[in-house]
Design an enzyme around this catalytic site. Structure first.
Site, PDB file in Angstrom:
ATOM      1  N   ARG A  66      46.558-103.842  76.668  1.00  0.00           N
ATOM      2  CA  ARG A  66      45.240-103.193  76.735  1.00  0.00           C
ATOM      3  C   ARG A  66      45.249-101.754  76.225  1.00  0.00           C
ATOM      4  NH1 ARG A  66      44.311-103.129  81.996  1.00  0.00           N
ATOM      5  NH2 ARG A  66      43.664-105.281  82.206  1.00  0.00           N
ATOM      6  N   TYR A 119      23.967 -84.490  73.756  1.00  0.00           N
ATOM      7  CA  TYR A 119      23.643 -85.809  73.192  1.00  0.00           C
ATOM      8  C   TYR A 119      22.734 -86.594  74.151  1.00  0.00           C
ATOM      9  CZ  TYR A 119      24.954 -90.440  71.277  1.00  0.00           C
ATOM     10  OH  TYR A 119      24.957 -91.700  70.730  1.00  0.00           O
ATOM     11  N   ASP A 190      31.536 -81.978  74.377  1.00  0.00           N
ATOM     12  CA  ASP A 190      31.462 -82.971  73.303  1.00  0.00           C
ATOM     13  C   ASP A 190      31.754 -82.237  71.999  1.00  0.00           C
ATOM     14  OD1 ASP A 190      30.528 -84.642  71.210  1.00  0.00           O
ATOM     15  OD2 ASP A 190      29.080 -85.612  72.529  1.00  0.00           O
TER      16      ASP A 190
HETATM   17  C1  PLP Z   1      27.189 -90.311  68.023  1.00  0.00           C
HETATM   18  C2  PLP Z   1      27.500 -89.334  69.074  1.00  0.00           C
HETATM   19  C3  PLP Z   1      28.054 -89.732  70.285  1.00  0.00           C
HETATM   20  C4  PLP Z   1      28.270 -91.177  70.626  1.00  0.00           C
HETATM   21  O1  PLP Z   1      29.151 -91.842  69.803  1.00  0.00           O
HETATM   22  P1  PLP Z   1      29.086 -93.432  69.655  1.00  0.00           P
HETATM   23  O2  PLP Z   1      30.373 -93.772  69.056  1.00  0.00           O
HETATM   24  O3  PLP Z   1      27.896 -93.706  68.801  1.00  0.00           O
HETATM   25  O4  PLP Z   1      28.911 -93.984  71.036  1.00  0.00           O
HETATM   26  C5  PLP Z   1      28.362 -88.773  71.208  1.00  0.00           C
HETATM   27  N1  PLP Z   1      28.121 -87.465  70.967  1.00  0.00           N
HETATM   28  C6  PLP Z   1      27.585 -87.046  69.817  1.00  0.00           C
HETATM   29  C7  PLP Z   1      27.355 -85.593  69.608  1.00  0.00           C
HETATM   30  C8  PLP Z   1      27.245 -87.958  68.844  1.00  0.00           C
HETATM   31  O5  PLP Z   1      26.686 -87.536  67.715  1.00  0.00           O
END
Ligand code: PLP
Length: 399
Positions: A66, A119, A190
């Site tokens: 996993r 986000y 993020d």
């Molecule tokens: C696209 C995005 C996400 C999420 O990513 P996914 O792979 O689509 O789930 C998270 N944070 C930001 C800033 C994004 O642009």
């Protein structure tokens, strides 16, 4: 051949995660193959016991498929290099990485402050899951002056994104890190925008960095991927336990694709950033344009922080157009080289008409009736993109 020693990320990204030499033949493939496996077999019970003992200590050790074997480990190494972290944990999407980070550090009864520019789907996670788990969430401008009012005795996490989603509001990460330390909060950020290549929040004091590898790391609009990266041993332990307990897993093929993508990350990011600046210069010359949202653009209010904290930029920008909704829709529909769609960080240009409802919660938005159009500038010729935007602006005006 000894391992190369360099602190230059461009070099590291070409040498991280390569295959080891076969001890008998003294040879290795240049590119690491995708090691697909659902389980692992051991030479004898002593080998299995050792693997289990290492795992119990929290080390990366594989007793089952996993968490993945060499290909996964190589991609984790790549994310550690990118973000300046000690360990990286993979998830099947960027949003999956966000849930891994939050579930690793939040307990029932905790309070988390979320930057209002984060986000959008984080709010959906709050509405559907976090509330049910008795985790309180409040939203705030992510500036120290605003955050102090939001603190509660049970505040445990500060969750931010810099630059923010949709309008690319640059946050003062070192100041946020200082605030988090003073109030004993875990700072989670993020870092999809910077993807570790042009912005390294862990170096600026953040505790956990989350990256949607779906965007610039993958880079070819063909895979979903998330990563969570940390330096602190205690946090690594919590992430490791939660990652394992919750069954986060990605396919070896996706890990392989991401490694393949990351080799050209430096080239792609530099090129799209250069193209985005050309588009900014074009937009600045147009009467329809009220404002450009792109931290590398000198008129952006976040430009000074961007200059201080980032080593580059990317192809993302938003533009505020003096157009009503109908004209803005004509503009977007008239574009021929920009795909209408979410996501970004691939090879191709994309456009999104941002609805005002999703901006209303962003304190950074001036809340006027201008249209906001978000663009991902891809690797097409900027001259072609400019010609396309010029004709689309004419279509928008002349209906
Ligand atoms: C696209 C995005 C996400 C999420 O990513 P996914 O792979 O689509 O789930 C998270 N944070 C930001 C800033 C994004 O642009």
């Amino acid at each position: 051949m000894a391992q190369p020693t360099t602190t230059h990320l461009d070099t590291q990204l070409q040498h991280a995660g390569t295959a080891p030499f076969d001890p008998v033949q003294g040879a290795a493939p240049v590119a690491l193959p995708s090691m697909r496996t659902s389980t692992v077999r051991f030479q004898n019970l002593d080998a299995l016991d050792k693997a289990q003992a290492d795992k119990a200590k929290g080390e990366r050790s594989v007793t089952y498929g996993r968490v993945g074997m060499d290909t996964h480990a190589a991609l984790e190494e790549v994310f550690c290099k990118l973000e300046g972290g000690e360990r990286a944990f993979l998830a099947s999407s960027g949003l999956g990485a966000i849930t891994l980070a939050l579930f690793s550090v939040l307990n029932s009864g905790d309070h988390v402050i979320v930057a209002d520019c984060a986000y959008g789907p984080v709010r959906y996670l709050d509405k559907t899951v976090l509330g049910r788990m008795n985790i309180q969430v409040s939203y705030s401008r992510a500036a120290v002056a605003d955050l102090a009012d939001q603190l509660r005795p049970n505040t445990r996490v500060l969750y931010v994104e810099s630059p923010g989603s949709l309008l690319f509001e640059m946050l003062d990460m070192p100041a946020l890190a200082k605030f988090a330390r003073e109030h004993n909060l875990i700072l989670v950020t993020d870092n999809t925008w910077g993807s570790g290549y042009v912005y390294r929040p862990l170096d600026l004091g953040a505790d956990i960095s989350v990256v949607a590898g779906t965007k610039y790391v993958g880079g070819h609009s063909d895979l979903m991927l998330g990563a969570v990266v940390a330096k602190d041993p205690g946090l690594i332990r919590q992430l490791n336990d939660t990652h394992y307990a919750m069954g986060y897993s990605i396919s070896a093929d996706d890990a392989w694709l991401a490694i393949r993508g990351v080799r050209t990350l430096p080239l792609r990011m530099r090129q799209t950033a250069e193209h985005a600046m050309e588009i900014c210069r074009f937009l600045a010359s147009r009467a329809e344009v009220a404002r450009i949202y792109h931290p590398a653009w000198p008129d952006d209010p976040g430009h000074a922080i961007w200059q201080r904290d980032c080593t580059g930029s990317n192809g993302m920008l938003s533009v505020e157009l003096k157009l009503d909704n109908a004209a803005a829709r004509r503009f977007v529909d008239s574009l021929t080289l920009f795909g209408i769609g979410f996501s970004w960080g691939g090879f191709e240009s994309l456009v999104q008409l941002v609805d005002h409802a999703s901006l209303r919660s962003h304190g950074y938005w001036p809340a006027n009736d201008h249209a906001i159009v978000r663009l991902h500038i891809g690797l097409e010729s900027p001259q072609d993109l400019i010609a396309d935007m010029t004709q689309a602006l004419e279509q928008a005006a002349g209906a």
